[in-house]
Design a protein around this motif. Structure first.
Motif, PDB file in Angstrom:
ATOM      1  N   THR A 118       6.920  10.807   4.899  1.00 61.22           N
ATOM      2  CA  THR A 118       6.610  11.571   6.111  1.00 61.22           C
ATOM      3  C   THR A 118       5.266  12.278   5.983  1.00 61.22           C
ATOM      4  OG1 THR A 118       8.975  11.925   6.471  1.00 61.22           O
ATOM      5  CG2 THR A 118       7.455  13.368   7.647  1.00 61.22           C
ATOM      6  N   VAL A 119       5.029  12.890   4.837  1.00 62.11           N
ATOM      7  CA  VAL A 119       3.750  13.581   4.615  1.00 62.11           C
ATOM      8  C   VAL A 119       2.600  12.578   4.657  1.00 62.11           C
ATOM      9  CG1 VAL A 119       2.394  14.872   2.929  1.00 62.11           C
ATOM     10  CG2 VAL A 119       4.766  15.509   3.373  1.00 62.11           C
ATOM     11  N   MET A 120       2.767  11.417   4.020  1.00 60.76           N
ATOM     12  CA  MET A 120       1.722  10.399   4.016  1.00 60.76           C
ATOM     13  C   MET A 120       1.456   9.871   5.427  1.00 60.76           C
ATOM     14  SD  MET A 120       2.177   8.155   0.565  1.00 60.76           S
ATOM     15  CE  MET A 120       3.769   7.524   1.060  1.00 60.76           C
ATOM     16  N   PHE A 121       2.513   9.758   6.211  1.00 57.94           N
ATOM     17  CA  PHE A 121       2.369   9.253   7.587  1.00 57.94           C
ATOM     18  C   PHE A 121       1.547  10.212   8.427  1.00 57.94           C
ATOM     19  CE2 PHE A 121       3.952   9.068  11.992  1.00 57.94           C
ATOM     20  CZ  PHE A 121       3.585   7.776  12.292  1.00 57.94           C
TER      21      PHE A 121
ATOM     22  N   LEU B 241       3.164   5.988  -2.858  1.00 55.55           N
ATOM     23  CA  LEU B 241       4.341   6.711  -3.339  1.00 55.55           C
ATOM     24  C   LEU B 241       4.273   6.942  -4.847  1.00 55.55           C
ATOM     25  CD1 LEU B 241       7.415   5.275  -1.410  1.00 55.55           C
ATOM     26  CD2 LEU B 241       6.605   7.621  -1.410  1.00 55.55           C
ATOM     27  N   LYS B 242       3.681   6.004  -5.573  1.00 56.49           N
ATOM     28  CA  LYS B 242       3.571   6.153  -7.015  1.00 56.49           C
ATOM     29  C   LYS B 242       2.641   7.294  -7.386  1.00 56.49           C
ATOM     30  CE  LYS B 242       4.715   1.425  -8.243  1.00 56.49           C
ATOM     31  NZ  LYS B 242       4.255   0.186  -8.858  1.00 56.49           N
TER      32      LYS B 242
ATOM     33  N   ALA C 176      13.461  12.708  -1.458  1.00 50.47           N
ATOM     34  CA  ALA C 176      12.093  12.943  -1.931  1.00 50.47           C
ATOM     35  C   ALA C 176      11.162  11.825  -1.447  1.00 50.47           C
ATOM     36  CB  ALA C 176      12.063  13.030  -3.454  1.00 50.47           C
ATOM     37  N   ILE C 177      11.656  10.592  -1.455  1.00 48.20           N
ATOM     38  CA  ILE C 177      10.867   9.460  -0.952  1.00 48.20           C
ATOM     39  C   ILE C 177      10.618   9.620   0.543  1.00 48.20           C
ATOM     40  CG2 ILE C 177      10.922   6.966  -0.508  1.00 48.20           C
ATOM     41  CD1 ILE C 177      12.394   6.692  -3.192  1.00 48.20           C
ATOM     42  N   CYS C 178      11.632  10.025   1.279  1.00 52.95           N
ATOM     43  CA  CYS C 178      11.471  10.233   2.727  1.00 52.95           C
ATOM     44  C   CYS C 178      10.466  11.341   3.016  1.00 52.95           C
ATOM     45  CB  CYS C 178      12.818  10.565   3.372  1.00 52.95           C
ATOM     46  SG  CYS C 178      13.942   9.175   3.433  1.00 52.95           S
ATOM     47  N   LEU C 179      10.543  12.414   2.258  1.00 49.68           N
ATOM     48  CA  LEU C 179       9.606  13.520   2.429  1.00 49.68           C
ATOM     49  C   LEU C 179       8.175  13.069   2.131  1.00 49.68           C
ATOM     50  CD1 LEU C 179       9.107  16.542   2.938  1.00 49.68           C
ATOM     51  CD2 LEU C 179       9.440  16.893   0.497  1.00 49.68           C
TER      52      LEU C 179
ATOM     53  N   ILE D 257       0.840  -1.201   0.000  1.00 47.70           N
ATOM     54  CA  ILE D 257       0.000   0.000   0.000  1.00 47.70           C
ATOM     55  C   ILE D 257       0.875   1.251   0.000  1.00 47.70           C
ATOM     56  CG2 ILE D 257      -1.615   1.343   1.417  1.00 47.70           C
ATOM     57  CD1 ILE D 257      -2.866  -1.365   2.242  1.00 47.70           C
ATOM     58  N   MET D 258       1.968   1.225   0.773  1.00 44.87           N
ATOM     59  CA  MET D 258       2.860   2.381   0.823  1.00 44.87           C
ATOM     60  C   MET D 258       3.469   2.665  -0.549  1.00 44.87           C
ATOM     61  SD  MET D 258       6.487   3.055   2.693  1.00 44.87           S
ATOM     62  CE  MET D 258       7.232   2.005   1.501  1.00 44.87           C
TER      63      MET D 258
END
Length: 70
Positions: free
Chosen positions: A65-68, A39-40, A59-62, A34-35
């Motif tokens: 973090t926003v999704m979390f 991200l896609k 960019a993936i970490c950002l 799901i994550m």
């Protein structure tokens, strides 16, 4: 199983002999799937605008973090 790999995906209901699997690992695997799907949705990550691995990772970490937090 011959290679020492334990299944973490349940078999189909129509299968004659049910496959034993770890339900906890299956739930974790589903969360990871799901994550990646979320991200896609981030165009910058999905199309790899950033060719530098460090910038792409940030960019993936950002995005994660926003999704979390949402």
């Amino acid at each position: 199983e011959g290679k020492g790999i334990k299944p973490c995906i349940p078999g189909r209901k129509s299968r004659g002999k049910p496959v034993k699997y770890d339900k906890r690992k299956y739930k974790r695997r589903n969360r990871i799937g799901i994550m990646f799907g979320r991200l896609k949705g981030w165009r910058r990550v999905a199309t790899r605008y950033d060719r530098c691995p460090t910038v792409l990772f940030s960019a993936i970490c950002l995005a994660a973090t926003v999704m979390f937090w949402l």
